[in-house]
Design an enzyme around this catalytic site. Structure first.
Site, PDB file in Angstrom:
ATOM      1  N   ASP A  36      29.700  45.157  34.078  1.00 49.59           N
ATOM      2  CA  ASP A  36      31.111  44.965  34.489  1.00 49.59           C
ATOM      3  C   ASP A  36      31.563  45.360  35.974  1.00 49.59           C
ATOM      4  O   ASP A  36      30.807  46.572  36.536  1.00 49.59           O
ATOM      5  CB  ASP A  36      32.159  45.689  33.563  1.00 49.59           C
ATOM      6  CG  ASP A  36      32.114  45.085  32.246  1.00 49.59           C
ATOM      7  OD1 ASP A  36      31.558  43.668  32.192  1.00 49.59           O
ATOM      8  OD2 ASP A  36      32.635  45.455  31.268  1.00 49.59           O
ATOM      9  N   LYS A  37      32.377  44.643  36.553  1.00 49.46           N
ATOM     10  CA  LYS A  37      33.049  45.021  37.970  1.00 49.46           C
ATOM     11  C   LYS A  37      33.477  46.306  38.066  1.00 49.46           C
ATOM     12  O   LYS A  37      32.995  47.105  38.913  1.00 49.46           O
ATOM     13  CB  LYS A  37      34.058  44.170  38.433  1.00 49.46           C
ATOM     14  CG  LYS A  37      34.730  44.433  39.705  1.00 49.46           C
ATOM     15  CD  LYS A  37      35.968  43.700  39.938  1.00 49.46           C
ATOM     16  CE  LYS A  37      36.682  43.853  41.230  1.00 49.46           C
ATOM     17  NZ  LYS A  37      37.991  42.996  41.260  1.00 49.46           N
TER      18      LYS A  37
END
Length: 550
Positions: free
Chosen positions: A394-395
């Protein structure tokens, strides 16, 4: 004339600066005026909620300025309920579909009466008896016909054998006579089966005729119900007309035109109610926030008192129209970048790399953000073939990632992920204390359709999700844990940490399931895999930058 829905602040707000731009409702940090308004509303809600309710509600406050330049706020709750008696002056629904004397309840009763009539016919004793008789006769017919077909098939095989013998052994005159006899036998068997079919048809036909009388009545009532339901839904949609800051009006159907039919409850959330009332009564909207109050729902992650973004599924199209004409804050998620953060290379050979991704950097580019691991790697290794990012983080998650330099190596690594021979562990800093030192969390997950990308626990339709955990360090307020995911569902660690049936301790900095902090305190700390070319088992570890923030 005073407006009972306009609440003046009890607190002293004279020194607080008014926001220059209106809240971006789908990802925000509530303005201080919003928080004070929410606190004042919460103090009133304590008198309403006993704690015995099955579930709470989402409430909203809208900070506004009236025509006299006085600051105040409006309050609303999401949804519509009957007999929600209280002394709080919530703004009214855009359309009160639950009013007993209104067309919706009246038409709803008509449709309900049609359903009762349908059920009455469907459960008629004579109709049920005819259905049972028909079912019995059809089964007997099927068995009888199948038996005759089997006999015919066996006779056909026997005739084929006899024909061959006749042709082989008999003289021409005798042969023709015997073959004719076999042909007649075949015709007799054919007509025997035909007569049997006609016999059973004569038994089935009268029963079907009697049943069709009931079925015609059922279909007639169902068509009428469908017609009335569609007309009622259309009439209901027509009642929802949304204003915006420009003074323009848009219907519920028009704002959902490109997305299909509006979902149930669209227009009844707190946000649209608050803005509609403000525009209709000449209040200037300044800031907004929505928070949960009461017991959490069965599946969604909601903590009492916490602010949450407006729901994307129901509210995004509506608010997209209603917020036109208001200067909006930027979406904070698009501003969170890692352009100033470098990718650390932990290992590299001619076939692959293992990197340490910084928090805030996407694994692959999105529609609006092009800076990503994949883009940086392609620039750094222009001769690499195939996808370079073998898996994603995930970012907002930092940590170890495998980067491949060729398509063949990429495929080999992918196969290890498919067969679950790659092991990964994460470190996370959680809010609060965790009682058990280690264990396994098993909570099935599915996407929250109206609040994407949020996930929810769903025992009926969710996908299996399992996580092992081990407490590494603890203080009175925080816990450092090691997570080892057995499955790899979207937001699995975040939901398993935050959910009451999990650890009931959100990851620090989790803006979706917890409270904002300087970053999401989740780090992919170790990874073990077999090198696709050398076949050597490799293990890599990196510490989390937040390990000592406890």
């Amino acid at each position: 004339m005073s407006d009972k829905h306009f609440y003046s602040y009890k607190a002293d707000i004279s020194t607080i600066t008014i926001p220059e731009k209106f809240t971006f409702p789908f990802a925000y940090e509530p303005h201080v005026l919003t928080m004070i308004a929410a606190d004042e509303l919460k103090s009133k809600l304590k008198n309403i909620y006993s704690g015995q309710e099955k579930s709470g509600k989402m409430f909203g406050v809208l900070v506004v300025k009236n025509s006299k330049d006085q600051l105040g706020y409006l309050a609303a709750f999401s949804g519509q309920v009957v007999d929600f008696e209280h002394d709080i002056n919530f703004v009214p629904a855009i359309f009160d579909r639950l009013h007993n004397e209104g067309f919706f309840k009246q038409e709803e009763k008509t449709i309900s009466d049609l359903t009762k009539r349908i059920n009455k016919v469907e459960n008629n004793k004579d109709y049920k008896q005819l259905q049972n008789e028909l079912d019995k006769v059809r089964k007997e017919a099927a068995a009888s016909i199948a038996k005759q077909k089997a006999l015919n098939e066996k006779a056909k095989e026997d005739r084929a054998y006899r024909r061959a013998k006749v042709k082989e052994e008999q003289a021409d005159k005798q042969q023709a006579s015997k073959l004719k006899k076999l042909d007649n036998e075949s015709i007799d068997h054919h007509y025997q089966l035909k007569r049997l079919n006609e016999e059973w048809t004569s038994k089935v036909g009268p029963l079907q005729s009697q049943i069709s009388v009931f079925e015609k009545e059922i279909n007639k009532l169902k068509k009428l119900r469908k017609k009335k339901s569609a007309a009622l839904q259309q009439k209901l949609f027509d009642q929802y007309q949304f204003l915006n800051a420009k003074g323009e009006t848009a219907s519920l159907q028009s704002v959902f035109e490109e997305l299909g039919a509006p979902p149930a409850g669209a227009g009844d959330c707190a946000g649209p109610k608050l803005l509609q009332y403000a525009f209709a009564h000449n209040y200037q909207p300044l800031a907004m926030g929505e928070f949960w109050w009461g017991n959490p729902p069965a599946t969604q992650l909601r903590k009492e008192g916490r602010f949450y973004p407006a729901c994307a599924g129901k509210c995004k199209p509506i608010l997209g129209h209603m917020l036109e004409g208001l200067p909006l804050e930027d979406d904070p998620l698009t501003k969170y970048t890692a352009q100033d953060k470098a990718i650390d290379i932990i290992f590299e050979d001619e076939h692959l790399l293992v990197i340490n991704k910084p928090a805030g950097l996407l694994s692959i580019p999105s529609k609006t953000i092009k800076d990503a691991v994949a883009v940086r790697m392609q620039k750094k290794y222009p001769d690499a073939t195939g996808p370079m990012v073998a898996h994603r983080l995930d970012k907002l998650t930092s940590g170890l990632m495998i980067i491949t330099k060729s398509l063949d190596v990429y495929r080999e690594v992918q196969q290890q992920f498919v067969h679950k021979t790659i092991s990964k562990s994460y470190k996370a800093l959680l809010e609060g204390k965790v009682d058990q030192q280690e264990g396994k969390i098993i909570l099935p997950l599915s996407v929250d359709e109206f609040n994407r990308p949020m996930q929810m626990v769903n025992y009926e339709k969710g996908k299996k999700a399992e996580t092992l955990y081990e407490v590494l360090k603890q203080s009175e307020k925080r816990t450092l844990v090691k997570f080892t995911p057995i499955t790899g569902r979207t937001h699995q660690l975040r939901v398993h940490a935050a959910h009451p049936e999990g650890l009931d301790a959100p990851i620090v900095g989790d803006t979706l399931y917890g409270i904002k902090d300087e970053r999401l305190m989740l780090h992919a700390a170790s990874i073990t895999f077999v090198h696709p070319v050398t076949k050597e088992e490799l293990t890599f570890e990196t510490p989390a930058e937040f390990e000592n923030d406890i």
